[in-house]
Scaffold this motif. Structure first.
Motif, PDB file in Angstrom:
ATOM      1  N   ILE A 187       0.860  -1.136  -0.030  1.00  0.00           N
ATOM      2  CA  ILE A 187       0.064  -0.142   0.198  1.00  0.00           C
ATOM      3  C   ILE A 187       0.822   1.318   0.099  1.00  0.00           C
ATOM      4  N   ALA A 189       2.161   4.321   1.162  1.00  0.00           N
ATOM      5  CA  ALA A 189       1.989   5.009   2.622  1.00  0.00           C
ATOM      6  C   ALA A 189       3.201   5.893   3.164  1.00  0.00           C
ATOM      7  N   PRO A 240       3.854   1.252  11.588  1.00  0.00           N
ATOM      8  CA  PRO A 240       3.177   0.053  11.847  1.00  0.00           C
ATOM      9  C   PRO A 240       3.937  -0.813  11.255  1.00  0.00           C
ATOM     10  N   VAL A 270       3.724   0.148   2.914  1.00  0.00           N
ATOM     11  CA  VAL A 270       3.277  -0.912   3.956  1.00  0.00           C
ATOM     12  C   VAL A 270       2.528  -2.229   3.215  1.00  0.00           C
ATOM     13  N   LEU A 295      -5.476   1.506  -1.078  1.00  0.00           N
ATOM     14  CA  LEU A 295      -5.869   1.476   0.278  1.00  0.00           C
ATOM     15  C   LEU A 295      -7.084   0.633   0.362  1.00  0.00           C
ATOM     16  N   GLN A 299      -7.775  -2.400   2.602  1.00  0.00           N
ATOM     17  CA  GLN A 299      -8.915  -2.454   3.699  1.00  0.00           C
ATOM     18  C   GLN A 299      -9.968  -3.524   3.382  1.00  0.00           C
ATOM     19  N   LEU A 302      -8.596  -6.626   4.897  1.00  0.00           N
ATOM     20  CA  LEU A 302      -8.471  -6.764   6.250  1.00  0.00           C
ATOM     21  C   LEU A 302      -9.838  -6.962   7.036  1.00  0.00           C
TER      22      LEU A 302
ATOM     23  N   LEU B   7      -1.550  11.432   6.683  1.00  0.00           N
ATOM     24  CA  LEU B   7      -0.644  10.417   5.846  1.00  0.00           C
ATOM     25  C   LEU B   7      -1.094   8.857   6.010  1.00  0.00           C
ATOM     26  N   THR B   8      -1.341   8.275   5.374  1.00  0.00           N
ATOM     27  CA  THR B   8      -1.758   6.923   5.184  1.00  0.00           C
ATOM     28  C   THR B   8      -0.696   5.912   5.964  1.00  0.00           C
ATOM     29  N   ALA B   9      -0.773   5.469   6.917  1.00  0.00           N
ATOM     30  CA  ALA B   9       0.431   4.663   7.519  1.00  0.00           C
ATOM     31  C   ALA B   9       0.286   3.308   7.436  1.00  0.00           C
ATOM     32  N   ALA B  10      -0.930   2.561   7.164  1.00  0.00           N
ATOM     33  CA  ALA B  10      -1.279   1.187   6.780  1.00  0.00           C
ATOM     34  C   ALA B  10      -2.832   1.074   6.718  1.00  0.00           C
ATOM     35  N   ALA B  11      -3.151  -0.174   6.309  1.00  0.00           N
ATOM     36  CA  ALA B  11      -4.682  -0.507   5.926  1.00  0.00           C
ATOM     37  C   ALA B  11      -5.488   0.104   7.098  1.00  0.00           C
ATOM     38  N   ASP B  12      -5.015   0.124   8.262  1.00  0.00           N
ATOM     39  CA  ASP B  12      -5.721   0.532   9.440  1.00  0.00           C
ATOM     40  C   ASP B  12      -5.281   1.402  10.277  1.00  0.00           C
ATOM     41  N   MET B  15      -1.471   8.755   9.996  1.00  0.00           N
ATOM     42  CA  MET B  15      -0.769   9.507  10.721  1.00  0.00           C
ATOM     43  C   MET B  15      -1.221  10.841  10.726  1.00  0.00           C
ATOM     44  N   LEU B  56       0.070   8.465  15.565  1.00  0.00           N
ATOM     45  CA  LEU B  56      -0.219   7.200  14.693  1.00  0.00           C
ATOM     46  C   LEU B  56      -1.729   6.715  15.269  1.00  0.00           C
ATOM     47  N   TYR B  58      -4.413   3.869  15.043  1.00  0.00           N
ATOM     48  CA  TYR B  58      -5.137   2.704  14.502  1.00  0.00           C
ATOM     49  C   TYR B  58      -6.635   2.717  14.583  1.00  0.00           C
ATOM     50  N   GLU B  66     -10.923   5.218   5.782  1.00  0.00           N
ATOM     51  CA  GLU B  66     -10.007   6.335   6.171  1.00  0.00           C
ATOM     52  C   GLU B  66     -10.768   7.768   5.954  1.00  0.00           C
TER      53      GLU B  66
END
Lengths: 313, 227
Positions: A187, A189, A240, A270, A295, A299, A302, B7-12, B15, B56, B58, B66
């Motif tokens: 993804i 990120a 993460p 990521v 993304l 998601q 997930l 900022l997108t940091a991960a799928a869940d 940031m 960050l 979650y 998002e």
């Protein structure tokens, strides 16, 4: 709670893991948990356990244990040769062991890690809410001090409802083997926008390989050409699991379960949930490709995982 | 108004980043935002991790995507930015006793020599102020504190030590820290503490100099074998 198993031979590294230690990264405490989360969750599902019931993560096989009571068990993850009292068994299938039976796990190049799970799950005193073993943080495991399992260790199992043996296994559509040339979804990120277009393209165009510089903290990758014009060091920020950091040498490092909670290298992306579990199984030298994954697709994946394995967090 | 960004940091994970500086005011905004997220029973907040200028978050992907998280966060960030940061009443202050003895603070004499001052002056400068806990990380409970007096700023060791003893108090540049466990480390060790509280980002810390005799007494009282 009764004595469940005795470790006879731990192999290179065998650790007790539940899904991980959550909610404490702000205190500098990393998650730990299974490197191949997918294989771990499948093992608990096949046994009808809670999603986070503790299991043994075995690294590179060469492991054996003796069952101290009758129990259902399953081994998922890498497809290592298994025997129960010298009788061959299949991975990813629920089997029954009697008290005194010895499970032996050999090794091969099908992957790096397998998961030994028993009905009810293994039991140990949790540290900060989890039994996950993080050697670097000296937290969790049977000793509560983060030490790996050793020969002679006796691990208790939690009670489970009396179950009859039906050889449960995942549907044949579920991929249990690691593909020989995997594609790992990534993804965009973090500092993705600060990498130039050439670097972003190169990352998914060239073939990477996993190096021997890898452990439960992170996995160093090697590509034919390093990424160039890597953004400079930043003020350390939280990161993460699955983050792909790019240090000044242009060769990516993927942060895994025992990663530091803060990092100062720029991150280009990521890994998706599936990609992270796949990477955890790739031996040094194995080649793979990256591909960008939007993304919303990551998601969706997930959400499916959370629902299918009934994960509450 | 202070610049900030998502900022997108991960799928869940998402940031929130404020201006790129190690700065008390910016860091206070980060902790204020963390406080709001942790104390309002939002069902989409799973975990909040703070650092110098970053937060960050979650979130629960079963509750929201998002875009929805951004929408919910934006007014909170704006509230934090608009607030006059005089809200120091809920800040926790700690006192930590440190023995600045050259045998325990193994770099104390080198630091003093490098800076061209006496070891007493190093101790005076280090104990003279209240430090702010910017963030925790590196290892469980390892608190990054600042700001160290400008006259007391030294570089970290080129090669980290394999073993920095538990309780060591060290400095590096703008920052100071206490090693809660024996671990490798590259900072300049100037003293050692016997006991210390659990620190949380946003806390304030004052170091007090104690004598070698007091240090020995505290070791005895707490059953610590300091070698």
């Amino acid at each position: 709670m009764t004595d469940g198993v005795r470790i006879e031979q731990p192999g290179l590294l065998a650790t007790l893991q539940d899904l991980g230690r959550f909610g404490q990264q702000a205190q500098g405490v990393t998650e730990g948990g299974p490197m191949d989360e997918r294989a771990f969750l499948w093992a608990n599902r096949l046994l009808g356990n809670a999603f986070d019931a503790a299991q043994i993560e075995v690294t590179l096989g060469q492991f054996s244990l003796t069952f101290l009571r009758k129990t259902l068990f399953v081994v998922t993850g890498a497809d290592y040769p298994l025997t129960l009292n010298k009788r061959p068994m299949k991975t990813w299938r629920v089997n029954q062991a009697q008290a005194g039976d010895t499970l032996t796990i050999g090794t091969n190049d099908s992957g790096l890690r397998c998961y030994v799970a028993v009905a009810g799950g293994f039991s140990a005193e949790p540290v900060l809410g989890s039994v996950a073993t993080v050697v670097r943080d000296r937290l969790g495991g049977l000793s509560q001090q983060g030490t790996p399992l050793a020969a002679g260790d006796v691990i208790a199992t939690l009670p489970s409802p009396e179950q009859t043996l039906e050889s449960r296994r995942p549907s044949s559509r579920v991929m249990t083997a690691v593909p020989s040339r995997p594609t790992l979804s990534l993804i965009p990120a973090a500092q993705f926008q600060q990498f130039n277009a050439a670097a972003r393209d190169l990352l998914v165009q060239q073939t990477y390989q996993v190096t021997a510089k890898q452990d439960r903290m992170g996995i160093r990758l090697q590509g034919p050409q390093p990424l160039t014009e890597v953004p400079g060091n930043m003020i350390s920020e939280p990161l993460p699991i699955g983050s792909v950091q790019v240090p000044p040498d242009g060769q990516p490092i993927v942060m895994m379960n025992d990663h530091q909670t803060l990092g100062g290298y720029p991150k280009i992306g990521v890994l998706s949930w599936t990609a992270r579990s796949l990477l955890a199984q790739l031996p040094a030298g194995r080649k793979f490709q990256f591909r960008w994954l939007p993304l919303d697709e990551a998601q969706r994946e997930l959400r499916q995982v959370r629902r299918f394995f009934n994960i509450l967090r | 108004m202070m610049r900030w960004d998502f900022l997108t940091a991960a799928a869940d994970a998402l940031m929130v980043q404020f201006e790129e500086e190690i700065d008390l005011e910016i860091n206070a905004k980060v902790h204020r935002l963390a406080y709001l997220l942790n104390h309002n029973d939002y069902d989409w907040v799973v975990e909040v991790v703070t650092s110098y200028r970053s937060l960050l978050l979650y979130y629960d992907v079963l509750e929201c995507n998002e875009a929805q998280v951004k929408q919910a966060l934006r007014p909170l960030v704006e509230e934090v930015l608009a607030a006059e940061d005089k809200t120091q009443s809920d800040v926790c202050q700690h006192q930590i006793d440190v023995c600045y003895d050259a045998e325990l603070g193994i770099d104390l004499e080198t630091v003093a020599a490098t800076l061209g001052m006496s070891t007493d002056e190093v101790v005076r400068l280090h104990t003279d102020r209240l430090y702010h806990v910017y963030t925790l990380g590196f290892a469980p409970g390892f608190a990054y504190m600042g700001d160290v007096d400008e006259k007391l700023r030294v570089a970290r060791h080129d090669t980290p030590r394999q073993k920095v003893v538990q309780g060591s108090v060290a400095i590096a540049g703008q920052q100071t820290a206490l090693y809660p466990q024996t671990s490798p480390g590259g900072w300049q060790v100037i003293g050692r503490a016997v006991t210390w509280p659990r620190l949380t980002p946003g806390d304030k810390v004052q170091f007090n100099a104690i004598s070698r005799a007091e240090f020995a007494e505290q070791c005895k009282a707490h059953g610590v074998n300091h070698d």
